[in-house]
Structure formats: C-alpha cells, structure tokens
Scaffold this motif. Structure first.
Motif, PDB file in Angstrom:
ATOM      1  N   ILE A  11       0.840  -1.200   0.000  1.00  0.00           N
ATOM      2  CA  ILE A  11       0.000   0.000   0.000  1.00  0.00           C
ATOM      3  C   ILE A  11       0.872   1.245   0.000  1.00  0.00           C
ATOM      4  CG2 ILE A  11      -1.631   1.357   1.357  1.00  0.00           C
ATOM      5  CD1 ILE A  11      -2.865  -1.261   2.318  1.00  0.00           C
ATOM      6  N   SER A  12       1.831   1.241   0.875  1.00  0.00           N
ATOM      7  CA  SER A  12       2.681   2.407   1.009  1.00  0.00           C
ATOM      8  C   SER A  12       3.401   2.736  -0.300  1.00  0.00           C
ATOM      9  CB  SER A  12       3.670   2.154   2.137  1.00  0.00           C
ATOM     10  OG  SER A  12       4.823   2.896   1.959  1.00  0.00           O
ATOM     11  N   ASP A  13       3.895   1.670  -0.953  1.00  0.00           N
ATOM     12  CA  ASP A  13       4.604   1.894  -2.204  1.00  0.00           C
ATOM     13  C   ASP A  13       3.652   2.340  -3.312  1.00  0.00           C
ATOM     14  OD1 ASP A  13       7.572   1.233  -2.907  1.00  0.00           O
ATOM     15  OD2 ASP A  13       6.421   0.809  -4.718  1.00  0.00           O
ATOM     16  N   TYR A  14       2.521   1.688  -3.366  1.00  0.00           N
ATOM     17  CA  TYR A  14       1.574   2.005  -4.429  1.00  0.00           C
ATOM     18  C   TYR A  14       1.013   3.418  -4.287  1.00  0.00           C
ATOM     19  CZ  TYR A  14      -2.209   1.634  -7.761  1.00  0.00           C
ATOM     20  OH  TYR A  14      -3.051   1.858  -8.824  1.00  0.00           O
ATOM     21  N   VAL A  15       0.767   3.811  -3.055  1.00  0.00           N
ATOM     22  CA  VAL A  15       0.232   5.147  -2.830  1.00  0.00           C
ATOM     23  C   VAL A  15       1.223   6.193  -3.338  1.00  0.00           C
ATOM     24  CG1 VAL A  15      -0.255   6.846  -1.030  1.00  0.00           C
ATOM     25  CG2 VAL A  15      -1.319   4.605  -0.932  1.00  0.00           C
ATOM     26  N   ARG A  16       2.500   5.870  -3.183  1.00  0.00           N
ATOM     27  CA  ARG A  16       3.512   6.818  -3.611  1.00  0.00           C
ATOM     28  C   ARG A  16       3.686   6.832  -5.124  1.00  0.00           C
ATOM     29  NH1 ARG A  16       8.527   6.161  -3.386  1.00  0.00           N
ATOM     30  NH2 ARG A  16       8.265   4.092  -2.479  1.00  0.00           N
ATOM     31  N   THR A  17       3.760   5.649  -5.720  1.00  0.00           N
ATOM     32  CA  THR A  17       4.164   5.582  -7.123  1.00  0.00           C
ATOM     33  C   THR A  17       3.030   5.432  -8.121  1.00  0.00           C
ATOM     34  OG1 THR A  17       4.325   3.172  -7.056  1.00  0.00           O
ATOM     35  CG2 THR A  17       6.284   4.437  -6.413  1.00  0.00           C
ATOM     36  N   ALA A  18       1.903   4.926  -7.678  1.00  0.00           N
ATOM     37  CA  ALA A  18       0.774   4.643  -8.570  1.00  0.00           C
ATOM     38  C   ALA A  18       1.098   3.540  -9.570  1.00  0.00           C
ATOM     39  CB  ALA A  18       0.309   5.901  -9.297  1.00  0.00           C
ATOM     40  N   GLU A  19       2.197   2.809  -9.325  1.00  0.00           N
ATOM     41  CA  GLU A  19       2.552   1.679 -10.197  1.00  0.00           C
ATOM     42  C   GLU A  19       2.315   0.374  -9.435  1.00  0.00           C
ATOM     43  OE1 GLU A  19       3.658   1.761 -13.273  1.00  0.00           O
ATOM     44  OE2 GLU A  19       3.665   3.962 -13.391  1.00  0.00           O
ATOM     45  N   PRO A  20       1.830  -0.648 -10.119  1.00  0.00           N
ATOM     46  CA  PRO A  20       1.693  -1.957  -9.479  1.00  0.00           C
ATOM     47  C   PRO A  20       3.019  -2.362  -8.841  1.00  0.00           C
ATOM     48  CG  PRO A  20       0.663  -1.993 -11.630  1.00  0.00           C
ATOM     49  CD  PRO A  20       1.314  -0.647 -11.491  1.00  0.00           C
ATOM     50  N   VAL A  21       2.955  -2.958  -7.678  1.00  0.00           N
ATOM     51  CA  VAL A  21       4.155  -3.241  -6.908  1.00  0.00           C
ATOM     52  C   VAL A  21       4.545  -4.713  -7.059  1.00  0.00           C
ATOM     53  CG1 VAL A  21       5.210  -3.085  -4.632  1.00  0.00           C
ATOM     54  CG2 VAL A  21       3.332  -1.556  -5.236  1.00  0.00           C
ATOM     55  N   GLY A  22       5.804  -4.967  -7.408  1.00  0.00           N
ATOM     56  CA  GLY A  22       6.283  -6.335  -7.578  1.00  0.00           C
ATOM     57  C   GLY A  22       6.976  -6.853  -6.333  1.00  0.00           C
ATOM     58  N   SER A  23       7.167  -8.157  -6.314  1.00  0.00           N
ATOM     59  CA  SER A  23       7.751  -8.780  -5.127  1.00  0.00           C
ATOM     60  C   SER A  23       9.188  -8.320  -4.903  1.00  0.00           C
ATOM     61  CB  SER A  23       7.718 -10.299  -5.277  1.00  0.00           C
ATOM     62  OG  SER A  23       8.334 -10.675  -6.494  1.00  0.00           O
ATOM     63  N   ARG A  24       9.926  -8.155  -5.988  1.00  0.00           N
ATOM     64  CA  ARG A  24      11.311  -7.717  -5.882  1.00  0.00           C
ATOM     65  C   ARG A  24      11.412  -6.337  -5.223  1.00  0.00           C
ATOM     66  NH1 ARG A  24      16.379  -8.436  -8.335  1.00  0.00           N
ATOM     67  NH2 ARG A  24      16.603  -6.290  -9.007  1.00  0.00           N
ATOM     68  N   THR A  25      10.543  -5.448  -5.659  1.00  0.00           N
ATOM     69  CA  THR A  25      10.526  -4.090  -5.094  1.00  0.00           C
ATOM     70  C   THR A  25      10.371  -4.135  -3.582  1.00  0.00           C
ATOM     71  OG1 THR A  25       9.316  -3.489  -7.084  1.00  0.00           O
ATOM     72  CG2 THR A  25       9.472  -1.825  -5.368  1.00  0.00           C
ATOM     73  N   ILE A  26       9.385  -4.902  -3.142  1.00  0.00           N
ATOM     74  CA  ILE A  26       9.127  -4.993  -1.706  1.00  0.00           C
ATOM     75  C   ILE A  26      10.355  -5.528  -0.980  1.00  0.00           C
ATOM     76  CG2 ILE A  26       7.741  -6.163   0.052  1.00  0.00           C
ATOM     77  CD1 ILE A  26       6.202  -4.124  -1.481  1.00  0.00           C
ATOM     78  N   SER A  27      10.889  -6.598  -1.538  1.00  0.00           N
ATOM     79  CA  SER A  27      12.028  -7.239  -0.882  1.00  0.00           C
ATOM     80  C   SER A  27      13.219  -6.286  -0.787  1.00  0.00           C
ATOM     81  CB  SER A  27      12.389  -8.498  -1.660  1.00  0.00           C
ATOM     82  OG  SER A  27      13.746  -8.775  -1.585  1.00  0.00           O
ATOM     83  N   LYS A  28      13.412  -5.510  -1.830  1.00  0.00           N
ATOM     84  CA  LYS A  28      14.566  -4.609  -1.836  1.00  0.00           C
ATOM     85  C   LYS A  28      14.351  -3.397  -0.941  1.00  0.00           C
ATOM     86  CE  LYS A  28      15.518  -3.952  -6.225  1.00  0.00           C
ATOM     87  NZ  LYS A  28      16.063  -3.346  -7.451  1.00  0.00           N
ATOM     88  N   LYS A  29      13.217  -2.728  -1.131  1.00  0.00           N
ATOM     89  CA  LYS A  29      13.012  -1.442  -0.449  1.00  0.00           C
ATOM     90  C   LYS A  29      12.618  -1.587   1.013  1.00  0.00           C
ATOM     91  CE  LYS A  29      11.121   1.196  -4.231  1.00  0.00           C
ATOM     92  NZ  LYS A  29      10.000   2.082  -4.523  1.00  0.00           N
ATOM     93  N   TYR A  30      11.873  -2.641   1.310  1.00  0.00           N
ATOM     94  CA  TYR A  30      11.388  -2.765   2.675  1.00  0.00           C
ATOM     95  C   TYR A  30      12.124  -3.915   3.330  1.00  0.00           C
ATOM     96  CZ  TYR A  30       7.868   0.300   0.829  1.00  0.00           C
ATOM     97  OH  TYR A  30       7.242   1.354   0.239  1.00  0.00           O
ATOM     98  N   ASP A  31      12.661  -3.687   4.457  1.00  0.00           N
ATOM     99  CA  ASP A  31      13.581  -4.631   5.070  1.00  0.00           C
ATOM    100  C   ASP A  31      12.844  -5.723   5.841  1.00  0.00           C
ATOM    101  OD1 ASP A  31      16.088  -5.518   5.366  1.00  0.00           O
ATOM    102  OD2 ASP A  31      16.494  -4.375   7.211  1.00  0.00           O
ATOM    103  N   LEU A  32      12.192  -6.610   5.114  1.00  0.00           N
ATOM    104  CA  LEU A  32      11.389  -7.615   5.798  1.00  0.00           C
ATOM    105  C   LEU A  32      12.172  -8.915   6.021  1.00  0.00           C
ATOM    106  CD1 LEU A  32       7.993  -7.073   3.960  1.00  0.00           C
ATOM    107  CD2 LEU A  32       8.796  -6.082   6.102  1.00  0.00           C
ATOM    108  N   GLY A  33      13.360  -8.989   5.468  1.00  0.00           N
ATOM    109  CA  GLY A  33      14.193 -10.170   5.679  1.00  0.00           C
ATOM    110  C   GLY A  33      13.676 -11.436   5.003  1.00  0.00           C
ATOM    111  N   ILE A  34      12.903 -11.251   3.973  1.00  0.00           N
ATOM    112  CA  ILE A  34      12.435 -12.432   3.230  1.00  0.00           C
ATOM    113  C   ILE A  34      12.650 -12.207   1.747  1.00  0.00           C
ATOM    114  CG2 ILE A  34      10.785 -13.533   4.791  1.00  0.00           C
ATOM    115  CD1 ILE A  34       8.670 -11.663   3.774  1.00  0.00           C
ATOM    116  N   SER A  35      12.737 -13.278   1.020  1.00  0.00           N
ATOM    117  CA  SER A  35      13.082 -13.179  -0.406  1.00  0.00           C
ATOM    118  C   SER A  35      11.841 -12.871  -1.249  1.00  0.00           C
ATOM    119  CB  SER A  35      13.679 -14.488  -0.875  1.00  0.00           C
ATOM    120  OG  SER A  35      12.628 -15.432  -1.013  1.00  0.00           O
ATOM    121  N   PRO A  36      12.075 -12.394  -2.460  1.00  0.00           N
ATOM    122  CA  PRO A  36      10.954 -12.123  -3.379  1.00  0.00           C
ATOM    123  C   PRO A  36      10.047 -13.333  -3.537  1.00  0.00           C
ATOM    124  CG  PRO A  36      12.989 -11.279  -4.292  1.00  0.00           C
ATOM    125  CD  PRO A  36      13.374 -11.994  -3.028  1.00  0.00           C
ATOM    126  N   ALA A  37      10.626 -14.505  -3.597  1.00  0.00           N
ATOM    127  CA  ALA A  37       9.800 -15.706  -3.814  1.00  0.00           C
ATOM    128  C   ALA A  37       8.792 -15.884  -2.687  1.00  0.00           C
ATOM    129  CB  ALA A  37      10.697 -16.933  -3.937  1.00  0.00           C
TER     130      ALA A  37
END
Lengths: 349, 349
Positions: free
Chosen positions: B15-41
DNA sequence: ATTAGCACTCTACGCAAGTGAGTGCTAACA
DNA sequence: TGTTAGCACTCACTTGCGTAGAGTGCTAAT
C-alpha cells in the motif's frame, strides 16, 4: 491582393465547414459540398491566396485549410448572419428565465446554466457591479445587549447586513440617532463614493456618547460596503469542453480548467470588457492562456442602470452567429425581467 | 486463511509503495526497499495468498500487485498511523485560517482552498446546515412608502433579509406590532419548525388592518426561511486531478468533473454523511460514478451546534493518514474559531 | 518453511511499411 | 487570361511485428 467576392465565398464555406467538423477543409470538400461552380484546382489557387493574406493556415503540407483568428474576425464583422431565433427557441428561453425570478442570484445562475445547455460550451454569468448603486437607507437595530445589526439598503434594492458586537453600552436612542446621521450623510452617494468618505472624524468631536458607538460601527460599515461591491461569478458547463475536439488532450483541458478556476482573475477580465455584445477571438484576448479561445460576452441591465455580464468561452471555432443571437436574446430578456422587478422583491444573496 | 503478522507487513509495504508511485508493486521491489528479511519468492507466495483473500488485485499476469478497496479499508481501520502534524504545518494552517475570520463564508472557502493546496487533491467545504438554528429576532423596517425590509436573525448570528413591495398601505406602528407578534411566535423555534408553522391563519381573524400586511409578508417570510436553510458548496483544486495518474485519461477526467459539477447532487451526498471524520473507499460510495474514488469528510461546528463539512475527493490511492490528520486539525481549528466568534461579528453572506 | 532458478505471460515501445487525404505545380484548354 | 485536369509529392496516421523488461507461478533444492 484583393479580397474578391469569390474569395469571400470560399472563405465563408471553409469557416462554415470547419466550424461544423473541426477538421481541416480540403479543396475537394468545398467544391463538392458548396455549389460554387469552380473546380478544386481553382479553389486551391484561391486558398493559397487566402493563406498568403493571412486568413487561412495550414497545419501541415498535406492537410486542408483552417481559418485563422483573422478569418473569424472578418466573419464576425462582415460575413456572419445573425440567426433569428425561432418562436419556439425564444419561448423556451423566456420561460426558463422566468421560472425563478423572485431570486435574483438564482435567476442569473440559471441563465448561465441555460446558456451552456444551448451552446454546449462553458458559460458564465456575473452579477452586476454595484459601484454605481447608491445608498438609500442605513439602519442600526438592537438585537440584544451586546449585539446590533447594521443594515444597508441600496437604490437597486440590494440589502446587506452585519451583526456587530458592541463593547460600549448603547442606548436605542443613540442607535437611531447615529443611523439617521449616517443615512443623512450617505444617502444618494454611490458605494464607491461612500467608501472614500469616512465620516468618523466628524463624529469624533460630536456628542461623546455616540463617539464610542461610531468607533465600533464605522469599520464594519466600510467593510460591509466593500462587500457590497463584490460580484458573484457563476460558471456552468465546464465539462462540456471534454466533448470539444480542441480540448481532446489532457494538457489543453487542464490549462482551460485551470484558467477558469482562478475565479478572481477571470472575473477581473470580464469586468474590464466593454458593455454590449463583445466578441474577442484568439490572440485578441490579451492573455496568453486564452490565445486559443474565443470569448463572447454581453451585458444585461438591472433597473436600467447596474450592469451584469453573461457569456460563453470556447475554442475559436464556434458558432458565432447562433451564439450571439442567443446571448442577445437572453440579455434582453434579463434586462426586461429586472426592469419589471425594479422596486419589487429582491432577495439579498 | 489467516492474516498473519507478516502478511500485514507485506500488505502495508505494498500500500505504502503504491500510494507513492501509482505503479503496481512487484515482489522484488518490496524485498529490496522494505527490510522484511524475506526473499521475493516468499513475498510472491504471500502475495498470492493476499490476493486470494481479496486484499490485492492483479491488472494482468505479468504486472505487480495493486491494493483493493478492502486493503485500503483495512489500512484505514487498523494499519494507518495518524501523522502528527509538525509545529510548522500547524502554524501555517492556523494562520491561514485566521486571516479572514470576520467573513464566515470567506473563511470556509479559504479552508477548502488551503486543503486542496496541502493535499493536491480536489477539496470542498459545505457551510453549516441551519435546520437546528433557532430564530432569535424578526423585524420589519420601513424603507419607503411601498417598500419594507423583512429581517430575520438566527441564534447563530445568521441574518437574512428580503425587501418587499407592500400593496396595502401600512403604518409603522402596525409593522412594529406584526414584527413583535412574529418574534413572539417564532422565537426559539428552529427554522425547520418555523417552516411548518404558518401563523397567517391566526392573524386572519385578528385586527383587520394587520391582516393585509400579514398576507403580504408571510409568503416572503417563508421563502426567506427556506433560503436560510440552504447551504453553500465551495470547491477548490479541481484541476489538480489532471496531475493524478488515475485520471490520466480524458474519459476519466470528464466523468470526475461532471460528477462534481452537479453541485446539488454532490451537496446532498455530503449532507447524508455522518459527522466526524468519515472515509469511504471505492465501492463503499453507493454511487457508481464514485466507485473509483475515495472521499474523506469531516465536520466542523459553529457555535458548538451547527454542523458544516469539509473534505477531499480523489482516487482510492491517497495518503489517508496524512490527509485525515490535516482535515482533523483544520476542523478543530474551524470549530474553535467559530466558537470564539460566537455572538461576534458575523457577516451575512 | 524458505528460496533460487526458470519458463512463461503480458505490456510497452519502437520501427517500418502502407494508406489516404490533400497540396502545389505544370501544361492543356476555353 | 482565367480555369481545369493530371500528377508527383508530402505528411500524418494506422497497422503489424519484433523486442525488451517486469513480474509471476511453479518446481526442486535447501
């Protein structure tokens, strides 16, 4: 080069076709649709001349011709025939304008709405400027111990009020006296004149009891006068522009709506325009952002004196003939209405 | 399926990313930008679950995820943190709202304008409904032989006038008497109540001289009351929508502006909403044409009683946290302002 | 349970070729 | 001398195709 009869006919045909279709007009189209008895090749030659003279332009080499601002100006000044409205159209307009007469502002708003409906353009209406309006009557009314109401009635029947908190205690008698004095002083003066004539000084040295009262009241009086000068701008049919090819582009649509959203600026521009039916086309509008627009305004009269405005704005490609006729009929109608109403019930907005 | 802590975190990140960019958010983006400690998969797996649960959607197979209305609803109810405004922001808002206090309607209009400036959305403000407002004072004032002014003052300080043409001759004494009688009869009644209580009958059989007068006056009195009930809608920042990707399409922009141009309908919708801060997202807005919009409204109070509304409208993708904070601060500010002003100078619009 | 790897899907973008409306010029015609 | 037919040329617009890139979903390994 001379603007021959034939050139005029061709120009008129081009304008007429372009206004309808919004597509650049080719020589073949003119030759086929308009019965000028000349071939496309001849028309092409004439078109080239007209272009040289500045009446036509060329989006690109292989496109037809498009009328220039100059062409529209010529059309409005000389070629255009004012369309006589049909009985039916007239009766619709009159009827719709009558429906709400007892509310001045509503009537004006309604007129704008009707105009945009008829023209499919964006329309607007401005309530009259009251600079010429004279003051008729000033009153001060006690409401409770700390509250009084300042009321100003103008010749045109406009009423304005302010509720005031009074710090110094007041007597009803003093209020009456002050109101009488103010009425005496300001009656017959226009609002503009009154604004430049603050009588507080003359009270200063007068009866002491009234001095404090006057001090409390005069600033509010002035502010109320200023407020009475304000005009209201109504705008209707804004979304009509989305159906107009010229604004078939987000950037264009945006700047159009942005321009009209700045109501203060737009109002000022309207106020600057002369009375009567005024048509300004494209670059004739001093403003850059209106260089692609044509603006038609007309003035209506209230009580034979105060002047309000009504009009439409749209692309330079518009049905000047029809629209001016409609606007003229509407302003005549409004002026009549507000003449009959003169001295009648006129709701403060 | 359960909405685990981790799923919530991922959802919030999307939500946070989408609200900012208005672009559909991919798993890689989340994994890279947000430090959740889990892989894109892993994120992809969780995303698939979230989609199944209805919190995410998928514009097409190879695109990232987009939050659904349901996700925003969850966000607003549970995830969102209200942003505490900075000192600076607060002071800007307070200051801007103070600048014009002496004019009630101007202040409201200004608040809408400020709100659209801060949020970059389209904003609106509604003046209070006056159904609860009680009548305080009714007066009839002679202006000239044929004209009198009917004046109504309400508890909240609202004043309304009508200039009337009187056919029957009147004496000042009768006017006073009638005004007193009307005040006696209506004082303390709300406008709504007064509207259902036409006292003309009781006068009918009374003193004959006043019957004609009352006949002239009462219809206008009723009309004026009706008018006092009317609310005004101000709208600002309409052209902001052109900078919002969701409306980057003429059709969308058109229907948005069309919807908001129908002020009557829109006003009614606003009035129907509950008081307090209300957020409606997408399909929660009963209206089809608002299914792509989110609407945030809040109410402010005048004199602790009358309720007006202010809010924003935009795409469902909006900064709910910030905006609700701003609106909340503004309405608090407005309510305060109009409390201090209570009994003070309040210009009739 | 998590993750790396990989095939697959779908949009967006750019490019080339084709289409068609319309012009401008030239030469023939009345 | 004005008018017209013919023709080459221009340019926007459309269509189709190939490619790049982002992202998924599945499978198998950790």
């Amino acid at each position: 080069m001379e603007l021959t009869e034939r050139k005029l006919k061709i120009l008129q045909a081009i304008i007429s076709d372009y206004v309808r279709t919004a597509e650049p007009v080719g020589s073949r189209t003119i030759s086929k649709k308009y019965d000028l008895g000349i071939s496309p090749a001849t028309i092409r030659n004439e078109m080239a001349d007209l272009e040289e003279m500045g009446y036509l332009t060329h989006p690109h080499t292989s496109a037809g011709r498009v009328p220039s601002d100059m062409a529209y100006r010529l059309y409005v000044n000389a070629l255009m025939e004012k369309k006589e409205l049909s009985r039916e159209e007239k009766s619709i307009i009159s009827q719709r304008l009558q429906s709400n007469v007892h509310e001045f502002e509503k009537t004006i708003e309604h007129a704008a709405s009707l105009l945009s409906e008829i023209t499919n353009l964006t329309s607007f209406a401005l309530t009259p400027t009251k600079e010429e309006d004279a003051l008729r009557f000033i009153n001060l009314l006690p409401v409770d111990e700390k509250t009084i109401v300042l009321m100003i009635v103008s010749e045109s029947g406009k009423i304005s009020n302010t509720a005031l908190t009074i710090n110094a205690p007041y007597s009803e008698e003093n209020l009456q006296l002050l109101a009488k004095a103010m009425t005496y002083n300001y009656k017959g003066k226009t609002i503009s004149e009154a604004l430049t004539n603050n009588i507080i000084e003359s009270f200063e040295s007068d009866i002491a009891a009234m001095s404090g009262l006057a001090h409390d009241i005069m600033p509010n009086f002035m502010r109320t006068l200023e407020d009475m000068l304000n005009v209201n701008l109504y705008m209707e049919g804004l979304s009509n522009i989305f159906d107009i090819p010229e604004y078939n582009d987000l950037q264009k649509a945006k700047s159009f709506i942005e321009m009209l959203s700045q109501k203060d600026i737009f109002t000022r521009k309207l106020l600057e325009r002369d009375d009567g039916i005024i048509v300004t086309i494209g670059a004739e509008n001093a403003d850059d952002i209106m260089n692609d627009c044509a603006l038609i305004t007309a003035s209506y009269h209230v009580d034979g004196k105060l002047v309000g405005k009504i009009g439409v704005i749209g692309p330079t490609r518009m049905k000047y003939g029809e629209i001016t006729s409609v606007i003229e009929y509407m302003t005549d109608n409004l002026s009549d209405t507000f003449k009959l109403e003169s001295g009648g019930n006129d709701k403060d907005e």
